[in-house]
Motif scaffolding. Structure first.
Motif, PDB file in Angstrom:
ATOM      1  N   VAL A  35      55.615  24.711  44.362  1.00 10.03           N
ATOM      2  CA  VAL A  35      55.173  26.117  43.746  1.00 10.03           C
ATOM      3  C   VAL A  35      55.846  27.558  44.445  1.00 10.03           C
ATOM      4  CG1 VAL A  35      53.779  27.805  42.445  1.00 10.03           C
ATOM      5  CG2 VAL A  35      54.158  25.419  42.200  1.00 10.03           C
ATOM      6  N   TYR A  36      56.727  28.982  44.538  1.00  5.12           N
ATOM      7  CA  TYR A  36      57.065  29.112  45.284  1.00  5.12           C
ATOM      8  C   TYR A  36      56.475  30.860  45.431  1.00  5.12           C
ATOM      9  CZ  TYR A  36      60.781  25.973  46.072  1.00  5.12           C
ATOM     10  OH  TYR A  36      61.322  24.567  46.226  1.00  5.12           O
ATOM     11  N   TRP A  37      56.071  31.180  46.375  1.00  4.56           N
ATOM     12  CA  TRP A  37      56.275  32.588  46.808  1.00  4.56           C
ATOM     13  C   TRP A  37      56.735  33.287  44.937  1.00  4.56           C
ATOM     14  CZ3 TRP A  37      52.225  35.698  47.381  1.00  4.56           C
ATOM     15  CH2 TRP A  37      53.069  37.746  47.350  1.00  4.56           C
ATOM     16  N   GLN A  38      57.526  33.740  44.593  1.00  7.75           N
ATOM     17  CA  GLN A  38      58.306  34.526  43.959  1.00  7.75           C
ATOM     18  C   GLN A  38      57.726  33.833  42.498  1.00  7.75           C
ATOM     19  OE1 GLN A  38      62.341  34.002  43.282  1.00  7.75           O
ATOM     20  NE2 GLN A  38      62.658  36.061  41.928  1.00  7.75           N
ATOM     21  N   GLU A  39      57.599  32.775  42.007  1.00  8.22           N
ATOM     22  CA  GLU A  39      56.795  32.483  41.291  1.00  8.22           C
ATOM     23  C   GLU A  39      54.940  33.502  41.168  1.00  8.22           C
ATOM     24  OE1 GLU A  39      54.974  28.850  38.631  1.00  8.22           O
ATOM     25  OE2 GLU A  39      56.679  27.996  40.412  1.00  8.22           O
ATOM     26  N   VAL A  40      54.774  32.544  41.697  1.00  5.45           N
ATOM     27  CA  VAL A  40      53.529  33.329  42.150  1.00  5.45           C
ATOM     28  C   VAL A  40      52.940  34.753  42.020  1.00  5.45           C
ATOM     29  CG1 VAL A  40      51.057  33.513  43.834  1.00  5.45           C
ATOM     30  CG2 VAL A  40      52.544  31.518  43.414  1.00  5.45           C
ATOM     31  N   LYS A  41      53.424  34.929  42.519  1.00  3.94           N
ATOM     32  CA  LYS A  41      53.929  37.044  42.832  1.00  3.94           C
ATOM     33  C   LYS A  41      54.364  37.516  41.231  1.00  3.94           C
ATOM     34  CE  LYS A  41      54.742  41.230  45.199  1.00  3.94           C
ATOM     35  NZ  LYS A  41      54.008  42.049  44.384  1.00  3.94           N
ATOM     36  N   GLN A  42      55.000  36.441  41.031  1.00  2.52           N
ATOM     37  CA  GLN A  42      55.659  37.476  39.209  1.00  2.52           C
ATOM     38  C   GLN A  42      54.513  37.083  38.286  1.00  2.52           C
ATOM     39  OE1 GLN A  42      58.902  35.591  37.139  1.00  2.52           O
ATOM     40  NE2 GLN A  42      58.745  36.545  36.263  1.00  2.52           N
ATOM     41  N   ALA A  43      53.749  35.921  38.171  1.00  2.00           N
ATOM     42  CA  ALA A  43      52.634  35.362  37.856  1.00  2.00           C
ATOM     43  C   ALA A  43      50.735  36.789  38.197  1.00  2.00           C
ATOM     44  CB  ALA A  43      52.490  34.167  37.910  1.00  2.00           C
ATOM     45  N   TYR A  44      51.137  36.379  38.902  1.00  5.21           N
ATOM     46  CA  TYR A  44      50.089  37.826  39.963  1.00  5.21           C
ATOM     47  C   TYR A  44      50.198  38.576  38.891  1.00  5.21           C
ATOM     48  CZ  TYR A  44      46.726  40.339  42.762  1.00  5.21           C
ATOM     49  OH  TYR A  44      45.499  41.457  43.235  1.00  5.21           O
ATOM     50  N   ASP A  45      51.262  39.487  38.929  1.00  6.20           N
ATOM     51  CA  ASP A  45      51.880  40.717  38.553  1.00  6.20           C
ATOM     52  C   ASP A  45      51.609  41.440  37.370  1.00  6.20           C
ATOM     53  OD1 ASP A  45      52.615  41.932  41.759  1.00  6.20           O
ATOM     54  OD2 ASP A  45      54.504  41.266  40.929  1.00  6.20           O
ATOM     55  N   LYS A  46      52.199  40.312  36.818  1.00  6.07           N
ATOM     56  CA  LYS A  46      52.461  39.930  34.904  1.00  6.07           C
ATOM     57  C   LYS A  46      50.249  40.388  34.882  1.00  6.07           C
ATOM     58  CE  LYS A  46      53.732  37.572  30.950  1.00  6.07           C
ATOM     59  NZ  LYS A  46      54.131  36.815  30.479  1.00  6.07           N
ATOM     60  N   GLY A  47      49.985  39.547  35.342  1.00  8.58           N
ATOM     61  CA  GLY A  47      48.344  39.395  35.614  1.00  8.58           C
ATOM     62  C   GLY A  47      47.523  40.816  35.472  1.00  8.58           C
ATOM     63  N   PHE A  50      47.960  45.300  33.884  1.00  8.31           N
ATOM     64  CA  PHE A  50      47.425  46.578  33.440  1.00  8.31           C
ATOM     65  C   PHE A  50      45.433  46.633  33.388  1.00  8.31           C
ATOM     66  CE2 PHE A  50      50.337  45.436  29.479  1.00  8.31           C
ATOM     67  CZ  PHE A  50      51.256  46.761  30.128  1.00  8.31           C
ATOM     68  N   ALA A  51      45.289  45.957  34.517  1.00  6.15           N
ATOM     69  CA  ALA A  51      43.845  45.325  35.044  1.00  6.15           C
ATOM     70  C   ALA A  51      43.742  47.239  36.016  1.00  6.15           C
ATOM     71  CB  ALA A  51      43.640  44.509  36.235  1.00  6.15           C
ATOM     72  N   GLU A  52      42.241  47.979  35.931  1.00  7.42           N
ATOM     73  CA  GLU A  52      41.854  47.897  36.190  1.00  7.42           C
ATOM     74  C   GLU A  52      41.613  48.301  37.860  1.00  7.42           C
ATOM     75  OE1 GLU A  52      38.455  50.372  34.829  1.00  7.42           O
ATOM     76  OE2 GLU A  52      39.491  50.482  32.166  1.00  7.42           O
ATOM     77  N   GLU A  53      41.349  47.370  37.869  1.00  9.83           N
ATOM     78  CA  GLU A  53      41.282  46.339  39.325  1.00  9.83           C
ATOM     79  C   GLU A  53      41.338  44.964  39.027  1.00  9.83           C
ATOM     80  OE1 GLU A  53      36.947  45.228  42.390  1.00  9.83           O
ATOM     81  OE2 GLU A  53      36.937  46.581  40.672  1.00  9.83           O
ATOM     82  N   LYS A  54      42.918  44.921  40.243  1.00  8.92           N
ATOM     83  CA  LYS A  54      43.513  43.956  40.297  1.00  8.92           C
ATOM     84  C   LYS A  54      42.508  42.794  40.751  1.00  8.92           C
ATOM     85  CE  LYS A  54      47.863  45.887  41.210  1.00  8.92           C
ATOM     86  NZ  LYS A  54      48.963  45.620  42.155  1.00  8.92           N
ATOM     87  N   GLU A  55      42.905  41.674  40.725  1.00  9.37           N
ATOM     88  CA  GLU A  55      41.870  40.373  40.629  1.00  9.37           C
ATOM     89  C   GLU A  55      42.619  39.839  42.511  1.00  9.37           C
ATOM     90  OE1 GLU A  55      41.899  35.670  39.580  1.00  9.37           O
ATOM     91  OE2 GLU A  55      43.095  36.937  38.614  1.00  9.37           O
ATOM     92  N   PRO A  56      41.650  39.250  43.975  1.00  9.33           N
ATOM     93  CA  PRO A  56      42.227  39.158  45.009  1.00  9.33           C
ATOM     94  C   PRO A  56      42.645  38.008  44.832  1.00  9.33           C
ATOM     95  CG  PRO A  56      39.954  39.368  44.487  1.00  9.33           C
ATOM     96  CD  PRO A  56      40.158  39.027  42.956  1.00  9.33           C
ATOM     97  N   ILE A  61      45.520  32.602  42.926  1.00  3.44           N
ATOM     98  CA  ILE A  61      45.736  31.192  43.679  1.00  3.44           C
ATOM     99  C   ILE A  61      45.396  29.857  43.279  1.00  3.44           C
ATOM    100  CG2 ILE A  61      46.903  30.478  45.632  1.00  3.44           C
ATOM    101  CD1 ILE A  61      46.967  32.925  47.191  1.00  3.44           C
ATOM    102  N   ARG A  62      43.477  30.023  44.006  1.00  4.59           N
ATOM    103  CA  ARG A  62      43.288  28.898  43.336  1.00  4.59           C
ATOM    104  C   ARG A  62      43.436  28.653  41.290  1.00  4.59           C
ATOM    105  NH1 ARG A  62      39.139  31.795  46.551  1.00  4.59           N
ATOM    106  NH2 ARG A  62      39.224  30.808  48.077  1.00  4.59           N
ATOM    107  N   SER A  63      43.165  30.234  41.199  1.00  6.69           N
ATOM    108  CA  SER A  63      43.041  29.536  39.059  1.00  6.69           C
ATOM    109  C   SER A  63      44.539  29.454  39.221  1.00  6.69           C
ATOM    110  CB  SER A  63      42.701  31.220  38.853  1.00  6.69           C
ATOM    111  OG  SER A  63      41.506  31.043  38.691  1.00  6.69           O
ATOM    112  N   TYR A  64      45.353  29.627  39.835  1.00  2.54           N
ATOM    113  CA  TYR A  64      46.809  29.247  39.418  1.00  2.54           C
ATOM    114  C   TYR A  64      46.850  27.690  39.724  1.00  2.54           C
ATOM    115  CZ  TYR A  64      52.261  30.363  38.120  1.00  2.54           C
ATOM    116  OH  TYR A  64      53.769  30.511  38.185  1.00  2.54           O
TER     117      TYR A  64
END
Length: 94
Positions: A35-47, A50-56, A61-64
Motif C-alpha cells: 500500500v503506497y504513500w500516494q494511496e494513503v495520502k489521497q484517502a487521508y486528504d479525502k477523509g 471537510f473536518a474541522e480537526e484532522k484525524e492524527p 493509518i491504523r484504520s486504513y
C-alpha cells in the motif's frame, strides 16, 4: 490476519510512514500487497477534507490498514462480491 499481528505491524510501520514522502514509498503491506504513500495520502486528504480537526495520521493509518485488511479477508472468503459487502465497502469511498 491475526489482529495482534496486524497491530504490531502497523505500530512498527508508523515510524516508517512518518518519513514516507514519495508517492512510490510503501507504507505497509497487507498479505504481501504493498500500500503506497500516494494511496494513503489521497484517502487521508479525502477523509479530512471537510473536518474541522484532522484525524492524527497514525490513527488514520491504523484504520486504513484495518479497512484494507477487511477487504482482503472478504476477497479471500469470496464474499467481496455480495451486494451487502459491496455497499459496505462503497460507503468508505464516499
Amino acid at each position: 490476519m491475526d489482529r495482534k499481528l496486524l497491530f504490531t505491524l502497523i505500530t512498527l510501520l508508523t515510524s516508517t510512514f512518518t518519513f514516507a514522502q514519495k508517492s512510490n514509498d510503501i507504507v505497509f503491506k497487507i498479505n504481501g500487497k504493498p500500500v503506497y504513500w500516494q494511496e494513503v495520502k489521497q484517502a487521508y486528504d479525502k477523509g479530512n477534507q471537510f473536518a474541522e480537526e484532522k484525524e492524527p495520521i497514525a490513527d488514520f493509518i491504523r484504520s486504513y490498514a484495518d479497512y484494507k485488511s477487511n477487504i482482503e479477508e472478504a476477497r479471500a472468503q469470496g464474499i467481496d462480491t455480495t451486494s451487502l459487502s459491496k455497499s459496505f465497502f462503497e460507503s468508505f469511498k464516499n
